[in-house]
Design a protein around this motif. Sequence first.
Motif, PDB file in Angstrom:
ATOM      1  N   ASN A 213       0.831  -1.206   0.000  1.00 45.12           N
ATOM      2  CA  ASN A 213       0.000   0.000   0.000  1.00 45.12           C
ATOM      3  C   ASN A 213       0.866   1.258   0.000  1.00 45.12           C
ATOM      4  OD1 ASN A 213       0.837   0.503   2.696  1.00 45.12           O
ATOM      5  ND2 ASN A 213      -0.792  -0.828   3.476  1.00 45.12           N
ATOM      6  N   GLY A 214       0.205   2.401  -0.041  1.00 41.44           N
ATOM      7  CA  GLY A 214       0.920   3.661  -0.152  1.00 41.44           C
ATOM      8  C   GLY A 214       1.769   3.995   1.055  1.00 41.44           C
ATOM      9  N   ASN A 219       7.781   4.141   3.775  1.00 40.50           N
ATOM     10  CA  ASN A 219       8.440   3.554   4.940  1.00 40.50           C
ATOM     11  C   ASN A 219       9.654   2.734   4.531  1.00 40.50           C
ATOM     12  OD1 ASN A 219       6.757   4.680   6.837  1.00 40.50           O
ATOM     13  ND2 ASN A 219       5.437   2.877   7.032  1.00 40.50           N
ATOM     14  N   TYR A 220       9.541   2.053   3.401  1.00 39.09           N
ATOM     15  CA  TYR A 220      10.668   1.247   2.924  1.00 39.09           C
ATOM     16  C   TYR A 220      11.828   2.142   2.498  1.00 39.09           C
ATOM     17  CZ  TYR A 220      13.475  -1.792  -0.019  1.00 39.09           C
ATOM     18  OH  TYR A 220      14.519  -2.478  -0.578  1.00 39.09           O
ATOM     19  N   ILE A 235       2.014 -23.833   5.058  1.00 42.27           N
ATOM     20  CA  ILE A 235       1.251 -24.327   6.192  1.00 42.27           C
ATOM     21  C   ILE A 235      -0.228 -23.939   6.070  1.00 42.27           C
ATOM     22  CG2 ILE A 235       3.234 -24.191   7.716  1.00 42.27           C
ATOM     23  CD1 ILE A 235       1.947 -21.696   8.956  1.00 42.27           C
ATOM     24  N   ASN A 236      -0.593 -23.141   5.056  1.00 39.76           N
ATOM     25  CA  ASN A 236      -1.993 -22.752   4.913  1.00 39.76           C
ATOM     26  C   ASN A 236      -2.729 -23.746   4.013  1.00 39.76           C
ATOM     27  OD1 ASN A 236      -1.572 -21.881   2.131  1.00 39.76           O
ATOM     28  ND2 ASN A 236      -0.476 -20.151   3.017  1.00 39.76           N
ATOM     29  N   ARG A 237      -4.034 -23.595   3.924  1.00 38.84           N
ATOM     30  CA  ARG A 237      -4.873 -24.548   3.198  1.00 38.84           C
ATOM     31  C   ARG A 237      -4.603 -24.559   1.705  1.00 38.84           C
ATOM     32  NH1 ARG A 237     -10.971 -22.329   3.147  1.00 38.84           N
ATOM     33  NH2 ARG A 237     -11.126 -24.095   1.714  1.00 38.84           N
ATOM     34  N   TYR A 238      -3.995 -23.500   1.176  1.00 43.58           N
ATOM     35  CA  TYR A 238      -3.733 -23.403  -0.253  1.00 43.58           C
ATOM     36  C   TYR A 238      -2.341 -23.908  -0.639  1.00 43.58           C
ATOM     37  CZ  TYR A 238      -7.839 -20.429  -0.029  1.00 43.58           C
ATOM     38  OH  TYR A 238      -9.099 -19.952   0.199  1.00 43.58           O
ATOM     39  N   LYS A 239      -1.563 -24.354   0.335  1.00 36.87           N
ATOM     40  CA  LYS A 239      -0.206 -24.851   0.082  1.00 36.87           C
ATOM     41  C   LYS A 239       0.657 -23.788  -0.593  1.00 36.87           C
ATOM     42  CE  LYS A 239      -1.592 -28.863   1.564  1.00 36.87           C
ATOM     43  NZ  LYS A 239      -1.231 -29.324   2.909  1.00 36.87           N
ATOM     44  N   MET A 240       0.487 -22.550  -0.208  1.00 38.70           N
ATOM     45  CA  MET A 240       1.237 -21.442  -0.783  1.00 38.70           C
ATOM     46  C   MET A 240       2.136 -20.807   0.280  1.00 38.70           C
ATOM     47  SD  MET A 240      -1.712 -19.615  -3.132  1.00 38.70           S
ATOM     48  CE  MET A 240      -0.553 -18.513  -3.923  1.00 38.70           C
ATOM     49  N   VAL A 241       3.227 -20.222  -0.183  1.00 38.91           N
ATOM     50  CA  VAL A 241       4.172 -19.559   0.711  1.00 38.91           C
ATOM     51  C   VAL A 241       3.664 -18.165   1.036  1.00 38.91           C
ATOM     52  CG1 VAL A 241       6.549 -18.798   0.992  1.00 38.91           C
ATOM     53  CG2 VAL A 241       6.062 -20.860  -0.332  1.00 38.91           C
ATOM     54  N   PHE A 242       3.636 -17.821   2.310  1.00 37.48           N
ATOM     55  CA  PHE A 242       3.251 -16.474   2.720  1.00 37.48           C
ATOM     56  C   PHE A 242       4.491 -15.769   3.263  1.00 37.48           C
ATOM     57  CE2 PHE A 242       1.769 -13.508   6.039  1.00 37.48           C
ATOM     58  CZ  PHE A 242       1.092 -12.629   5.218  1.00 37.48           C
ATOM     59  N   VAL A 243       4.871 -14.682   2.617  1.00 37.27           N
ATOM     60  CA  VAL A 243       6.118 -13.993   2.962  1.00 37.27           C
ATOM     61  C   VAL A 243       5.851 -12.530   3.289  1.00 37.27           C
ATOM     62  CG1 VAL A 243       8.455 -13.446   2.211  1.00 37.27           C
ATOM     63  CG2 VAL A 243       7.353 -15.525   1.399  1.00 37.27           C
ATOM     64  N   PRO A 244       5.785 -12.146   4.558  1.00 41.59           N
ATOM     65  CA  PRO A 244       5.667 -10.729   4.908  1.00 41.59           C
ATOM     66  C   PRO A 244       7.052 -10.068   4.947  1.00 41.59           C
ATOM     67  CG  PRO A 244       5.493 -12.051   6.878  1.00 41.59           C
ATOM     68  CD  PRO A 244       5.630 -13.017   5.732  1.00 41.59           C
ATOM     69  N   PHE A 245       7.114  -8.833   4.459  1.00 40.37           N
ATOM     70  CA  PHE A 245       8.337  -8.023   4.534  1.00 40.37           C
ATOM     71  C   PHE A 245       8.172  -7.071   5.710  1.00 40.37           C
ATOM     72  CE2 PHE A 245       7.992  -9.463   0.237  1.00 40.37           C
ATOM     73  CZ  PHE A 245       9.287  -9.692  -0.187  1.00 40.37           C
ATOM     74  N   THR A 246       8.981  -7.238   6.735  1.00 38.06           N
ATOM     75  CA  THR A 246       8.865  -6.438   7.948  1.00 38.06           C
ATOM     76  C   THR A 246      10.071  -5.518   8.083  1.00 38.06           C
ATOM     77  OG1 THR A 246       7.693  -8.247   9.021  1.00 38.06           O
ATOM     78  CG2 THR A 246       8.524  -6.499  10.440  1.00 38.06           C
ATOM     79  N   GLY A 247       9.805  -4.201   8.113  1.00 38.73           N
ATOM     80  CA  GLY A 247      10.874  -3.241   8.276  1.00 38.73           C
ATOM     81  C   GLY A 247      11.009  -2.777   9.719  1.00 38.73           C
ATOM     82  N   ILE A 248      12.189  -2.328  10.086  1.00 38.37           N
ATOM     83  CA  ILE A 248      12.448  -1.821  11.433  1.00 38.37           C
ATOM     84  C   ILE A 248      12.615  -0.303  11.353  1.00 38.37           C
ATOM     85  CG2 ILE A 248      13.953  -1.973  13.446  1.00 38.37           C
ATOM     86  CD1 ILE A 248      12.531  -4.554  12.735  1.00 38.37           C
TER      87      ILE A 248
END
Length: 252
Positions: A213-214, A219-220, A235-248
Amino acid sequence: MQFTSIEQAYAFYKSYAKLGGFSTRKGGEVHSGGITKTKYFVCSKEGHKAVCIEDRSSKSKKPYKSRNRGTIRTGCKAHLMICTVDGRLYTVKRFVDGHNHKFVCPDDIHMLPAYRQLSDVQEEEMVWELGTLNLGPVKAFHIMRKRYGGFENVGATVDDCKNFRNRINSYIEECDADMVINRMADKKQYLADYSFKYSVDDEKRLTGLFWANGLCKPNYIEFGDVISFDATFKINRYKMVFVPFTGIDNHC
């Protein structure tokens, strides 16, 4: 006593049953000349539970498993029978009010299945809308209990709320990916600097989705020195990788 329709007669008998402490259901009927000549309304405890007979001639090798469920049927004979000549007016021909079971006290009558029903407002505004806020059907039920002043005023149980939510999930199961893409497209149209990309395979199934999002973008740029890349693998029902990008940021 006469009624102008079968539904009017059933509504009358259902109201009578609720005051009496029992519930009803529609029974058999007799047709003639395209008209329902005779209609029965019976106590919900009418008849007996059907007995499952093993079919030894079946070629299926998979063992049949039936749920061990109790029955409320007691063979009650109470019923209301209405008849008509021309299909315009229905007249009560027989009324049997003798029951072979105990009645439900007035304080608990709302718990009978026949009188438990979520209204359109409860389904749409409470169970569905609260579900979009990640509040499950149990929390939705307790919110309705507080709002309406008690369990008896909700008109349904926790299980009814769960069943409604399960029906919604079953309905959208085949088009959930389309719903996500459409929601992302709407955000991109109305929100500044909103971005998303997605990919599909040869069978048009969703295989990848990225969005930002904007607020994430500046922030990045400002706090892009330390980025956590966390891949939770399949590990989810769709067998897909979930990758969050977390900034400090400067507030950690």
